[in-house]
Motif scaffolding. Structure first.
Motif, mmCIF file in Angstrom:
data_model
loop_
_atom_site.group_PDB
_atom_site.id
_atom_site.type_symbol
_atom_site.label_atom_id
_atom_site.label_comp_id
_atom_site.label_asym_id
_atom_site.label_seq_id
_atom_site.Cartn_x
_atom_site.Cartn_y
_atom_site.Cartn_z
ATOM 1 N N LYS A 198 -2.300 8.086 6.684
ATOM 2 C CA LYS A 198 -3.070 6.920 7.112
ATOM 3 C C LYS A 198 -3.900 6.361 5.954
ATOM 4 O O LYS A 198 -3.947 5.138 5.736
ATOM 5 N N TYR A 199 -4.526 7.250 5.194
ATOM 6 C CA TYR A 199 -5.355 6.814 4.064
ATOM 7 C C TYR A 199 -4.484 6.158 2.987
ATOM 8 O O TYR A 199 -4.878 5.147 2.387
ATOM 9 N N ILE A 200 -3.314 6.716 2.733
ATOM 10 C CA ILE A 200 -2.394 6.133 1.745
ATOM 11 C C ILE A 200 -1.979 4.737 2.177
ATOM 12 O O ILE A 200 -1.959 3.794 1.376
ATOM 13 N N LYS A 201 -1.637 4.568 3.447
ATOM 14 C CA LYS A 201 -1.177 3.274 3.946
ATOM 15 C C LYS A 201 -2.290 2.228 3.907
ATOM 16 O O LYS A 201 -2.026 1.033 3.771
ATOM 17 N N GLU A 202 -3.534 2.662 4.003
ATOM 18 C CA GLU A 202 -4.657 1.723 3.987
ATOM 19 C C GLU A 202 -5.152 1.410 2.578
ATOM 20 O O GLU A 202 -5.824 0.395 2.362
ATOM 21 N N ASN A 203 -4.804 2.262 1.599
ATOM 22 C CA ASN A 203 -5.365 2.106 0.248
ATOM 23 C C ASN A 203 -4.320 2.090 -0.854
ATOM 24 O O ASN A 203 -4.654 2.268 -2.028
ATOM 25 N N PHE A 204 -3.045 1.856 -0.501
ATOM 26 C CA PHE A 204 -1.971 1.915 -1.497
ATOM 27 C C PHE A 204 -2.131 0.895 -2.620
ATOM 28 O O PHE A 204 -1.619 1.084 -3.717
ATOM 29 N N SER A 205 -2.831 -0.201 -2.356
ATOM 30 C CA SER A 205 -2.949 -1.255 -3.371
ATOM 31 C C SER A 205 -3.963 -0.919 -4.459
ATOM 32 O O SER A 205 -4.007 -1.579 -5.498
ATOM 33 N N SER A 206 -4.761 0.100 -4.234
ATOM 34 C CA SER A 206 -5.757 0.497 -5.235
ATOM 35 C C SER A 206 -5.195 1.580 -6.149
ATOM 36 O O SER A 206 -4.078 2.055 -5.956
ATOM 37 N N LYS A 207 -5.959 1.951 -7.146
ATOM 38 C CA LYS A 207 -5.539 3.011 -8.052
ATOM 39 C C LYS A 207 -5.726 4.341 -7.332
ATOM 40 O O LYS A 207 -6.776 4.966 -7.387
ATOM 41 N N LEU A 208 -4.656 4.752 -6.644
ATOM 42 C CA LEU A 208 -4.731 5.911 -5.761
ATOM 43 C C LEU A 208 -4.060 7.118 -6.399
ATOM 44 O O LEU A 208 -2.980 7.002 -6.974
ATOM 45 N N ASP A 209 -4.730 8.268 -6.311
ATOM 46 C CA ASP A 209 -4.120 9.496 -6.811
ATOM 47 C C ASP A 209 -4.357 10.628 -5.824
ATOM 48 O O ASP A 209 -5.094 10.479 -4.836
ATOM 49 N N LEU A 210 -3.728 11.741 -6.104
ATOM 50 C CA LEU A 210 -3.789 12.890 -5.203
ATOM 51 C C LEU A 210 -5.221 13.362 -4.979
ATOM 52 O O LEU A 210 -5.629 13.652 -3.856
ATOM 53 N N GLN A 211 -6.002 13.420 -6.050
ATOM 54 C CA GLN A 211 -7.362 13.930 -5.948
ATOM 55 C C GLN A 211 -8.236 13.044 -5.059
ATOM 56 O O GLN A 211 -9.057 13.534 -4.281
ATOM 57 N N THR A 212 -8.033 11.723 -5.161
ATOM 58 C CA THR A 212 -8.812 10.792 -4.343
ATOM 59 C C THR A 212 -8.571 11.030 -2.857
ATOM 60 O O THR A 212 -9.508 11.050 -2.050
#
Length: 272
Positions: free
Chosen positions: A170-184
Motif C-alpha cells: 500500500k505504501y509503495i503504491k501511494e509513494n512510487f513517484s518519490s525517491k523510494l527505497d527499501l529503508q524508507t
C-alpha cells in the motif's frame, strides 16, 4: 520441439531443406510445406509454426505479403527469408517486417542452421520474458488483495506477516513517484529492512525493486495512453531519474519501448 513451416515454389529447395538440415539435432520438426504464398498463409494459420522459412517470389502471393498477413494474427512467429533475389528493396522490406534472417540462394547448410538457431534464441528470450512478467503480474493481483488487509487482533505470526506485507504494498503504491527505497518503507512500518526483505520474499516471492518497478511501469502505461506528456516527463512522474534506464526497464516489462507502446495504443484507438 519447435515447429517449422517451409514455403518455396521450387520442390528441390523444399526437399533439400527437409533432408539436409539436422532438424532433430536442433530440436525442430517440419510440420508442413507449401508451394505458394496462399497455401503458406493457410498452413500458417492452421499449424501455428514457431519459425517459417520462405522464398519471396512465389505464385499467387509473394513471401513478403504473406508475412505481413501472418503477422497480423501471429506476433510470435519468426521468419527466415531464403531467396535468389538480391534487390535492396526486398531486403529493406524484410527488415521492416522483422524478418530474422535474409539469406540468398545458394546458401550453405551452416548458414541456414545458424539462422534457425538465431530464431530459436529470439523465441526463447521473448517467451522467458513474457513468462517472467506474467508471473510477476499474478503476484501483483495478490498485492492488491494484501494491501486491503486490515490488522487482525489475532497475534498469529502469519497474520502479522500478511498485514505488514499488505501495508508495504500500500505504501509503495501511494509513494512510487518519490525517491523510494527499501529503508524508507521499512522505517514507515517500524521494522528492519532485513525483515521487510524476508517477508516480501516469503509472501510475494520477489524483491522490493521488482515490486516497485512493476507499480511504476503500470502507472507509466496509463500516462502514455491517457496524456500527452513526453517520455522524459513521465520518467520523472513515475519516480525514475534517468530516462534511458526507465525505457530499458519499461521494455523489459512490456516487451516494447514507451514510444512504441504509446504509438501502438494510439493506432488501436484510431482503428477502433
Amino acid at each position: 520441439m519447435y515447429k517449422i513451416l517451409l514455403i518455396d515454389d521450387e520442390e528441390i529447395i523444399i526437399e533439400g531443406l527437409k533432408k539436409l538440415v539436422p532438424w532433430e539435432e536442433i530440436e525442430c520438426e517440419v510440420v508442413g510445406v507449401a508451394e505458394d504464398g496462399e497455401e503458406g498463409l493457410e498452413l500458417a494459420h492452421e499449424l501455428k509454426p514457431d519459425i517459417i522459412i520462405s522464398d519471396i517470389q512465389m505464385p499467387k502471393l509473394s513471401g513478403l505479403e504473406m508475412i505481413k498477413r501472418i503477422k497480423e494474427k501471429s506476433k510470435d512467429t519468426k521468419f527466415i527469408i531464403l531467396t535468389g533475389y538480391r534487390e535492396f528493396e526486398y531486403a529493406r522490406e524484410a527488415v521492416t517486417l522483422g524478418v530474422t534472417q535474409f539469406l540468398l540462394k545458394p546458401t550453405n547448410l551452416e548458414d541456414i542452421k545458424n539462422a534457425i538457431l538465431e530464431a530459436i534464441n529470439i523465441l526463447d528470450d521473448e517467451r522467458t520474458k513474457v513468462k517472467d512478467i506474467e508471473n510477476l503480474r499474478k503476484k501483483l493481483y495478490k498485492f492488491n488483495a494484501l494491501s486491503d488487509v486490515e490488522e487482525d487482533e489475532n497475534d498469529n505470526e502469519d497474520d502479522k506477516v500478511r498485514f505488514l506485507t499488505g501495508q508495504a504494498i500500500k505504501y509503495i503504491k501511494e509513494n512510487f513517484s518519490s525517491k523510494l527505497d527499501l529503508q524508507t518503507v521499512a522505517d514507515h512500518l517500524y521494522i528492519s529492512s532485513w525483515y521487510l526483505c524476508k517477508i516480501l520474499k516469503k509472501e510475494v516471492g520477489n524483491s522490493f525493486i521488482e515490486l516497485l518497478n512493476e507499480v511504476r511501469i503500470q502507472e507509466a502505461k496509463n500516462l502514455l495512453t491517457t496524456t500527452n506528456y513526453k517520455v522524459y516527463e513521465i520518467t520523472e512522474m513515475v519516480g525514475y531519474s534517468d530516462t534511458p534506464y526507465f525505457s530499458k526497464t519499461f521494455k523489459k516489462h512490456v516487451g516494447i519501448t514507451p514510444n512504441q507502446y504509446r504509438n501502438k495504443k494510439w493506432d488501436n484507438k484510431q482503428k477502433g
